[in-house]
Design a protein around this motif. Sequence first.
Motif, PDB file in Angstrom:
ATOM      1  N   MET B   1      18.891 -11.990   2.971  1.00  0.00           N
ATOM      2  CA  MET B   1      18.915 -13.451   2.974  1.00  0.00           C
ATOM      3  C   MET B   1      19.034 -13.948   4.417  1.00  0.00           C
ATOM      4  O   MET B   1      19.733 -13.365   5.204  1.00  0.00           O
ATOM      5  N   ASN B   2      18.382 -15.014   4.773  1.00  0.00           N
ATOM      6  CA  ASN B   2      18.496 -15.566   6.101  1.00  0.00           C
ATOM      7  C   ASN B   2      18.986 -17.008   6.039  1.00  0.00           C
ATOM      8  O   ASN B   2      19.409 -17.483   4.983  1.00  0.00           O
ATOM      9  N   ARG B   3      18.919 -17.683   7.173  1.00  0.00           N
ATOM     10  CA  ARG B   3      19.522 -19.003   7.207  1.00  0.00           C
ATOM     11  C   ARG B   3      18.801 -20.025   6.316  1.00  0.00           C
ATOM     12  O   ARG B   3      19.308 -21.105   6.102  1.00  0.00           O
ATOM     13  N   PHE B   4      17.657 -19.663   5.868  1.00  0.00           N
ATOM     14  CA  PHE B   4      17.003 -20.572   4.934  1.00  0.00           C
ATOM     15  C   PHE B   4      17.452 -20.324   3.490  1.00  0.00           C
ATOM     16  O   PHE B   4      16.972 -20.929   2.558  1.00  0.00           O
ATOM     17  N   GLY B   5      18.392 -19.356   3.343  1.00  0.00           N
ATOM     18  CA  GLY B   5      18.950 -19.126   2.020  1.00  0.00           C
ATOM     19  C   GLY B   5      17.915 -18.599   1.049  1.00  0.00           C
ATOM     20  O   GLY B   5      16.992 -17.881   1.409  1.00  0.00           O
ATOM     21  N   ASN B   8      13.239 -19.352   0.844  1.00  0.00           N
ATOM     22  CA  ASN B   8      12.000 -18.698   1.289  1.00  0.00           C
ATOM     23  C   ASN B   8      11.694 -17.420   0.518  1.00  0.00           C
ATOM     24  O   ASN B   8      10.650 -16.836   0.659  1.00  0.00           O
ATOM     25  N   ARG B   9      12.611 -16.992  -0.333  1.00  0.00           N
ATOM     26  CA  ARG B   9      12.269 -15.913  -1.252  1.00  0.00           C
ATOM     27  C   ARG B   9      11.101 -16.328  -2.125  1.00  0.00           C
ATOM     28  O   ARG B   9      10.337 -15.516  -2.586  1.00  0.00           O
TER      29      ARG B   9
END
Lengths: 352, 120
Positions: B1-5, B8-9
């Motif tokens: 997971m990145n800062r876009f939560g 973007n998955r």
Amino acid sequence: MKMSADNFPENPETERKAADWTMRIDRGLSAEEQDAYSQWLAEDPSHREAIALYRWGWDEFDRLAGLQTTHHAEVDPDLLAPGNRFARKSRLIKAVFAAIPLAAAIAIVATVFWPDHVQRETPFASKAAIELIARIEQKTLDDGSVIELNRGAILEAHYTPEFRRVTLVRGEANFEVAKDPNRPFVVNVAGVDVRAVGTQFNVRLTGDTVDVIVSEGIVSVSPKEQSLKGVAGFEAPLLEVGHRAVMKLGDTPRFDVTVLSAIEMDRELGWQPRLMDFDDVPMSEIVAAFNRSNEVQLVLGDADLEGMRLSYSLWSDNVEGFVRLMESSFGMRAEWRGNTEIVLRDIRSLSR
Amino acid sequence: MNRFGMSNRFILPFVIYLFALSACNYQGEISLSIPEGQASYTLKEFSKQANVEIVFNTPSVVDVRTNAVVGNMAPIAAIELMLVGTPLVFERDPETGVFAVTSNQIPDAAKDADSVLKKQ
């Protein structure tokens, strides 16, 4: 290839083994494992069916794997902290992002299922019939060898620096082998090895029978044990051009070698697609040309259609495309009769 | 997971899906050089040069001349250019890529056929 739960093997042990082999094949087989795998396939026809089903399932998973997102090694500790600018996103933006996957899902479902059903409903009724008119597949391996896979055939390639080894799990294939004297090309089929250096041959597996026809060069055929370990007391038949070896599988494999005439060769290898290129010929002739190359037979339901004159350049295995265009562009209607016959009718005659 | 939560998955599959959709309809460009001439000859020439399958009703192309096409383009663009201003129309089977060329009078027959089907 179309698979369904209908052809799922019922033996749990077979299923477990098939699942296990599927995983191992995916990560790559060692030479010992390759031997064990070939032996397991040869033990029982249900093993080949089971592995075919699991390989199909695994391939489907591969397609899903292609949709994975990337992962980052470093964790963002402030990701959910109060005040993080991404945590302050408005509800509206979140709603928009939440709607995207939903829209994607709807689009995927609509594209994958809806148009396909609409298109196939009329002319192509049964799943078995659809498989019968699927296009014949051609594969080119890393060394340049070209393989034509007949409908429903499954093939696996396991290349090493010493051997080019492929396993015909199910069905029929024609091999045009790239020349490499230092690396024999070996087709394993139900425990039988067909070896070649640079040649062309056809292998068909049906039930407990392996059928090999040579159209160029020389190949040897032997049970796998003799082929790999050089067990004495068995003379592997050497097949030349025009030779056919039919092997009944079992504890003591039996080999019958015959010589085919040119006409017989043409008939036996006629399943391979060829480009049919004709100018201004009657429909009856086109139908006959397709019927010579395919299990699914076309039938002209109206005498008027027989004289209709077409020019075409079509591959002999493209019955599906031909029939669909006859319907959409040439005013015909196609109806399945059983699983192996398509009747073409002039649509205007339906009103008479 | 990145800062876009989580978002973007789902964005990435969506973008991939859009690319896949365009790829399905994409036909690579090829070099073509088809002279102006009798349709019975030029359509076959198109099939050879573009490496595509084709079928056409011979009587409907008699005395029809198609336009010359030269350059790099997708087969579907090439056949469009060839048939502009002629009484011929084409259709491409979306699954197998075969082209069918018919006279533009044929759709009328198809309309008759549709009405026949609707009556049934």
